[in-house]
Design an enzyme around this catalytic site. Structure first.
Site, PDB file in Angstrom:
ATOM      1  N   HIS A   1       0.967  -1.178   0.007  1.00 11.74           N
ATOM      2  CA  HIS A   1      -0.057   0.002  -0.226  1.00 11.74           C
ATOM      3  C   HIS A   1       1.004   1.156  -0.033  1.00 11.74           C
ATOM      4  O   HIS A   1       1.808   1.253   0.664  1.00 11.74           O
ATOM      5  CB  HIS A   1      -0.882  -0.143   1.145  1.00 11.74           C
TER       6      HIS A   1
ATOM      7  N   THR B   1       0.215   8.970  -0.845  1.00 11.27           N
ATOM      8  CA  THR B   1       0.760  10.457  -0.295  1.00 11.27           C
ATOM      9  C   THR B   1      -0.541  11.534  -0.757  1.00 11.27           C
ATOM     10  O   THR B   1      -1.137  11.546  -1.741  1.00 11.27           O
ATOM     11  CB  THR B   1       1.897  10.773  -0.971  1.00 11.27           C
TER      12      THR B   1
END
Length: 285
Positions: free
Chosen positions: A119, A122
């Site tokens: 995973h 941002t």
């Protein structure tokens, strides 16, 4: 209150560029195995009553020989939180519910149980405050110490280039966050997780943006290496069952505890894009 519109546009441009680079790298891995799988892109538009420009995004999805299911989504949205939800968000309140958010979110579930799932996310958000957040964590059904060490070393290097305290702080944050309380286990072998890297002015934005870019570059560097290391490993039916049971734990975390899932649903995001993190197949035995 500062006008963060140009900053949001710059962050959006980077997230889209990172998406393109990651998708190209993943498709290249598929080609190495003789697969012609490629990402399919589906644009979506957000809706918010009384908001003429609520934004939207693009969902990228690939189902291949190596990547059983991988989603890479980019979205840029703006509007107002509900009064109840606004009270829980940094810099927002029932009196000031406005927000913008732009980011990239990626989850990869792999065909071979020896290849770790992963995973990465941002993002840049503004309310009456402005901040970056995100990180990446490795989620192997069958852990290898070498893979874990290399993943952490790459993100340690990215952190150390900006602040000598970042890695230990953000590693602990990931360890604390990616934990399944009702199972008493972590969902993977960790990584880094950070939030509320506040941008009080342009200089702080530049520092935090540079760090967030380096987090994305670190992911793009290390994860394809780990995939190539394990993707041709032999596996048994028991290995596959272990992967499917682990995916059940992953689904439990994302549906019960994950803040990104909640944020997407609370802000009128695309449901299919939000839930692309769920594995294509899982078991509870």
């Amino acid at each position: 209150m500062a006008d963060w519109t140009p900053h949001t546009a710059r962050a959006k441009e980077w997230f889209e560029s990172l998406r393109d680079q990651i998708c190209a790298a993943f498709e290249e891995i598929e080609r190495e195995t003789g697969s012609d799988a490629s990402f399919q892109y589906t644009p979506w538009q957000r809706e918010e009553e009384g908001n003429p420009d609520p934004g939207g995004g693009v969902q990228g999805l690939m189902k291949g020989k190596v990547f059983e299911k991988v989603g890479v989504n980019v979205s840029t949205v703006k509007g107002s939180f509900s009064k109840d939800f606004a009270a829980s968000v940094n810099g927002a309140s029932p009196e000031h519910p406005g927000f913008t958010a732009t980011g990239i979110s990626l989850v990869a579930h792999m065909a071979n149980p020896h290849v770790p799932a992963v995973h990465m996310n941002t993002r840049f958000l503004t309310t009456q405050a402005a901040w970056f957040g995100g990180g990446a964590d490795l989620n192997p059904p069958i852990p290898y110490e070498e893979d874990t060490a290399d993943f952490h070393a790459r993100f340690r290097a990215a952190c150390m280039a900006h602040n000598p305290t970042y890695y230990e702080r953000f590693k602990k944050w990931a360890d604390d966050y990616f934990f399944i309380p009702h199972r008493g286990v972590h969902r993977g072998v960790g990584g880094i997780f950070y939030d509320h890297l506040e941008c009080a002015d342009d200089a702080a934005f530049e520092r935090n943006f540079a760090f967030t870019q380096d987090v994305g570059k670190a992911f793009l560097d290390i994860y394809p290496q780990l995939v190539r290391r394990r993707m041709e490993s032999e596996f048994t039916p028991q290995d596959k069952l272990q992967q499917l049971e682990w995916r059940g734990r992953y689904a439990e975390f994302n549906l019960v505890y994950d803040r990104g899932t909640l944020f997407g649903l609370k802000t009128g995001g695309n449901v299919d894009a939000i839930l692309m993190s769920l594995p294509p197949e899982a078991v509870w035995s």
